[in-house]
Every structure is written in C-alpha cells, then in structure tokens.
Design a protein around this motif. Structure first.
Motif, PDB file in Angstrom:
ATOM      1  N   HIS A   7       1.072  -1.194  -0.081  1.00 25.43           N
ATOM      2  CA  HIS A   7       0.161   0.135  -0.141  1.00 25.43           C
ATOM      3  C   HIS A   7       0.713   0.934   0.048  1.00 25.43           C
ATOM      4  CE1 HIS A   7       0.887  -1.061   4.198  1.00 25.43           C
ATOM      5  NE2 HIS A   7       0.875   0.296   4.469  1.00 25.43           N
ATOM      6  N   LYS A   8       2.218   0.976   0.037  1.00 21.45           N
ATOM      7  CA  LYS A   8       2.995   2.011   0.094  1.00 21.45           C
ATOM      8  C   LYS A   8       4.440   1.890  -0.665  1.00 21.45           C
ATOM      9  CE  LYS A   8       6.107   5.162   3.308  1.00 21.45           C
ATOM     10  NZ  LYS A   8       6.475   5.044   4.602  1.00 21.45           N
ATOM     11  N   MET A   9       4.711   2.764  -1.516  1.00 23.69           N
ATOM     12  CA  MET A   9       5.996   2.430  -2.386  1.00 23.69           C
ATOM     13  C   MET A   9       7.233   2.763  -1.709  1.00 23.69           C
ATOM     14  SD  MET A   9       6.945   1.940  -5.588  1.00 23.69           S
ATOM     15  CE  MET A   9       5.580   1.989  -6.410  1.00 23.69           C
ATOM     16  N   ASP A  10       8.087   1.672  -1.940  1.00 22.70           N
ATOM     17  CA  ASP A  10       9.251   1.727  -1.641  1.00 22.70           C
ATOM     18  C   ASP A  10      10.187   3.105  -1.902  1.00 22.70           C
ATOM     19  OD1 ASP A  10      11.607  -0.132  -0.470  1.00 22.70           O
ATOM     20  OD2 ASP A  10      12.273   1.479  -1.697  1.00 22.70           O
ATOM     21  N   PRO A  11      10.294   3.942  -0.788  1.00 30.44           N
ATOM     22  CA  PRO A  11      10.976   5.199  -1.241  1.00 30.44           C
ATOM     23  C   PRO A  11      12.223   5.095  -2.029  1.00 30.44           C
ATOM     24  CG  PRO A  11      11.324   4.525   1.267  1.00 30.44           C
ATOM     25  CD  PRO A  11      10.549   3.410   0.548  1.00 30.44           C
ATOM     26  N   LEU A  12      12.970   4.210  -2.214  1.00 31.60           N
ATOM     27  CA  LEU A  12      14.022   4.052  -2.861  1.00 31.60           C
ATOM     28  C   LEU A  12      13.856   3.757  -4.375  1.00 31.60           C
ATOM     29  CD1 LEU A  12      16.647   1.868  -0.577  1.00 31.60           C
ATOM     30  CD2 LEU A  12      16.219   4.509  -0.807  1.00 31.60           C
ATOM     31  N   VAL A  13      12.858   2.870  -4.413  1.00 34.06           N
ATOM     32  CA  VAL A  13      12.414   2.533  -5.989  1.00 34.06           C
ATOM     33  C   VAL A  13      11.513   3.939  -6.528  1.00 34.06           C
ATOM     34  CG1 VAL A  13      10.705   1.260  -7.276  1.00 34.06           C
ATOM     35  CG2 VAL A  13      12.128   0.125  -5.538  1.00 34.06           C
ATOM     36  N   GLY A  14      10.836   4.651  -5.562  1.00 33.66           N
ATOM     37  CA  GLY A  14      10.178   5.981  -5.764  1.00 33.66           C
ATOM     38  C   GLY A  14      11.100   6.929  -6.397  1.00 33.66           C
ATOM     39  N   GLN A  15      12.249   7.077  -5.565  1.00 36.79           N
ATOM     40  CA  GLN A  15      13.142   8.019  -6.078  1.00 36.79           C
ATOM     41  C   GLN A  15      13.820   7.822  -7.411  1.00 36.79           C
ATOM     42  OE1 GLN A  15      16.140   8.033  -2.687  1.00 36.79           O
ATOM     43  NE2 GLN A  15      17.172   9.614  -3.877  1.00 36.79           N
ATOM     44  N   ALA A  16      14.278   6.508  -7.715  1.00 39.20           N
ATOM     45  CA  ALA A  16      14.693   6.161  -9.147  1.00 39.20           C
ATOM     46  C   ALA A  16      13.757   6.450  -9.992  1.00 39.20           C
ATOM     47  CB  ALA A  16      15.184   4.728  -9.014  1.00 39.20           C
ATOM     48  N   GLY A  17      12.310   5.917  -9.848  1.00 37.96           N
ATOM     49  CA  GLY A  17      11.109   6.272 -10.844  1.00 37.96           C
ATOM     50  C   GLY A  17      11.044   7.905 -10.935  1.00 37.96           C
ATOM     51  N   GLN A  18      11.226   8.543  -9.883  1.00 34.59           N
ATOM     52  CA  GLN A  18      10.983   9.898 -10.201  1.00 34.59           C
ATOM     53  C   GLN A  18      12.163  10.464 -11.030  1.00 34.59           C
ATOM     54  OE1 GLN A  18      10.260  11.539  -6.325  1.00 34.59           O
ATOM     55  NE2 GLN A  18       8.064  11.272  -6.248  1.00 34.59           N
ATOM     56  N   ARG A  19      13.140  10.110 -11.024  1.00 38.01           N
ATOM     57  CA  ARG A  19      14.251  10.642 -11.833  1.00 38.01           C
ATOM     58  C   ARG A  19      14.052  10.427 -13.335  1.00 38.01           C
ATOM     59  NH1 ARG A  19      18.713  11.732 -14.230  1.00 38.01           N
ATOM     60  NH2 ARG A  19      20.817  11.693 -13.150  1.00 38.01           N
ATOM     61  N   ILE A  20      13.370   9.396 -13.708  1.00 40.26           N
ATOM     62  CA  ILE A  20      13.058   9.243 -15.003  1.00 40.26           C
ATOM     63  C   ILE A  20      11.473   9.871 -15.365  1.00 40.26           C
ATOM     64  CG2 ILE A  20      14.597   7.389 -15.572  1.00 40.26           C
ATOM     65  CD1 ILE A  20      12.066   5.577 -15.704  1.00 40.26           C
ATOM     66  N   GLY A  21      11.149  10.583 -14.392  1.00 43.83           N
ATOM     67  CA  GLY A  21       9.782  11.153 -14.785  1.00 43.83           C
ATOM     68  C   GLY A  21       8.431  10.344 -14.403  1.00 43.83           C
ATOM     69  N   LEU A  22       8.592   9.407 -13.578  1.00 46.45           N
ATOM     70  CA  LEU A  22       7.376   8.353 -13.297  1.00 46.45           C
ATOM     71  C   LEU A  22       6.912   9.185 -11.918  1.00 46.45           C
ATOM     72  CD1 LEU A  22       8.720   4.826 -14.284  1.00 46.45           C
ATOM     73  CD2 LEU A  22       6.883   6.535 -15.544  1.00 46.45           C
ATOM     74  N   SER A  23       5.596   9.065 -11.897  1.00 47.10           N
ATOM     75  CA  SER A  23       4.990   9.300 -10.566  1.00 47.10           C
ATOM     76  C   SER A  23       4.898   8.116  -9.840  1.00 47.10           C
ATOM     77  CB  SER A  23       3.721  10.019 -10.567  1.00 47.10           C
ATOM     78  OG  SER A  23       2.787   9.238 -11.381  1.00 47.10           O
ATOM     79  N   ILE A  24       4.768   8.292  -8.459  1.00 46.98           N
ATOM     80  CA  ILE A  24       4.326   7.172  -7.584  1.00 46.98           C
ATOM     81  C   ILE A  24       3.152   6.394  -8.117  1.00 46.98           C
ATOM     82  CG2 ILE A  24       3.805   6.309  -5.314  1.00 46.98           C
ATOM     83  CD1 ILE A  24       6.687   7.372  -5.487  1.00 46.98           C
TER      84      ILE A  24
END
Length: 182
Positions: free
Chosen positions: A73-90
């Motif tokens: 129910h919560k995105m892993d913050p490290l994966v979220g950070q890498a995703g945001q680096r390429i423009g992906l939202s949570i």
C-alpha cells in the motif's frame, strides 16, 4: 581498509535486484532504453549508498529487514526516488510494478515474493569463497554480468518454477528431497 572491501562486494546482488525491477518497467511501461538505463543506474547507486553500512557477508541475515525492498500500500521510497528520476510518478510506478512485492537483497542471495501469500523465489545466489570473494553460482552458463539483463515478464499468478523459466534464473536449482510420512 575500506569497509566495503573488508566486507565484500554487494554489486552482484544489487544488480540482480535492479534488473528484476527493471524488467517490469521494460515490459509494462514501454520505457525507452535511455529511461530504463537511467532508472537502473539511479536505483543501483541509491542501493549501494543505502546498504554500504548494512552489508554483513559473515552474517547475511543481519540487516535483512533494512535491505528489504517493499511495495504494497506504500511505494518503497528508494524505488520511488529512482522512478521520479525518469519522470515516473508514484502512481505510475504502482501501475508498472506488482502491487504486492517483497524483494530481499542479502549477501549471497536475492529473493522475492509477489503477493502476500506467494512463494518465495530465489532470483540470485552465490556462495562465499575462501578468500572472501563470492563464487557466483549461475545456471545454464549464464554469466553473472547478465543478472541485470532485461527479459520478458510473466503473470504473477504462476509458480516460481514457471516464472524462472521465463525470467531467466541466475543460479542453479537446489537439489531438495521432500519426504512425506504418514
């Protein structure tokens, strides 16, 4: 001596974990090669930094909870950070990755579980050698460098064995004997 050198490298394990997550983005997200490479490199750098004081090859289970990548129910913050680096939202990451994923990145083994009741599957395994450097156990002559190689993703409702046939196993099957007594 630098702590990482004294404790051994974690790069093969991190490469296996990053490659596993990247496969989902490649298949479900239709990412271009540059985006995928940026995501992979960013996540690898984040994990190397995050785990550097929490890597204990002499006691692989120590720090396992700290190194666990968890998506529910919560995105892993490290994966979220890498995703945001390429423009992906949570929210976009939630659509691309399994809704229930646990990924354990431990010295000499990377394993995962999809779903709360899913089987635990070994993604990568190696064995420590006498000189302290791991000897990688890979199946079907797959080089350790191919651990992060992107391959097709499968439906999360199939068995580990079927999943590994499609995803590409990075270590040989363990010979287990099951006995049933009445």
């Amino acid at each position: 001596m630098h702590t990482l050198c004294a404790r051994g490298t974690m790069k093969p394990e991190i490469s296996a974990a990053v490659g596993f997550l990247s496969r989902f983005l490649r298949i479900k997200g239709h990412m271009n090669d540059r985006q995928l490479q940026t995501f992979s490199q960013t996540l690898q750098d984040i994990l190397l930094e995050q785990y550097k004081h929490h890597w204990f090859p002499d006691r692989p289970n120590k720090g396992s909870g700290y190194r666990c990548i968890r998506i529910n129910h919560k995105m892993d913050p490290l994966v979220g950070q890498a995703g945001q680096r390429i423009g992906l939202s949570i929210q976009q990451l939630y659509l691309l990755l399994p809704s229930e994923l646990t990924l354990w990145v431990d010295p000499f083994e990377v394993s995962y579980r999809i779903g709360e009741d899913g089987s635990i599957c070994v993604l990568y395994e190696s064995h420590p050698s006498i000189n302290g450097n791991p000897s990688v156990a890979t199946g079907n002559s797959i080089p350790a460098s191919s651990v992060a190689q992107v391959s097709p993703m499968v439906d999360s409702h199939i068995s580990c064995k079927e999943e590994l046939l499609v995803l590409g196993r990075t270590s040989p099957a363990k010979p287990y004997m099951m006995t049933v007594s009445s």
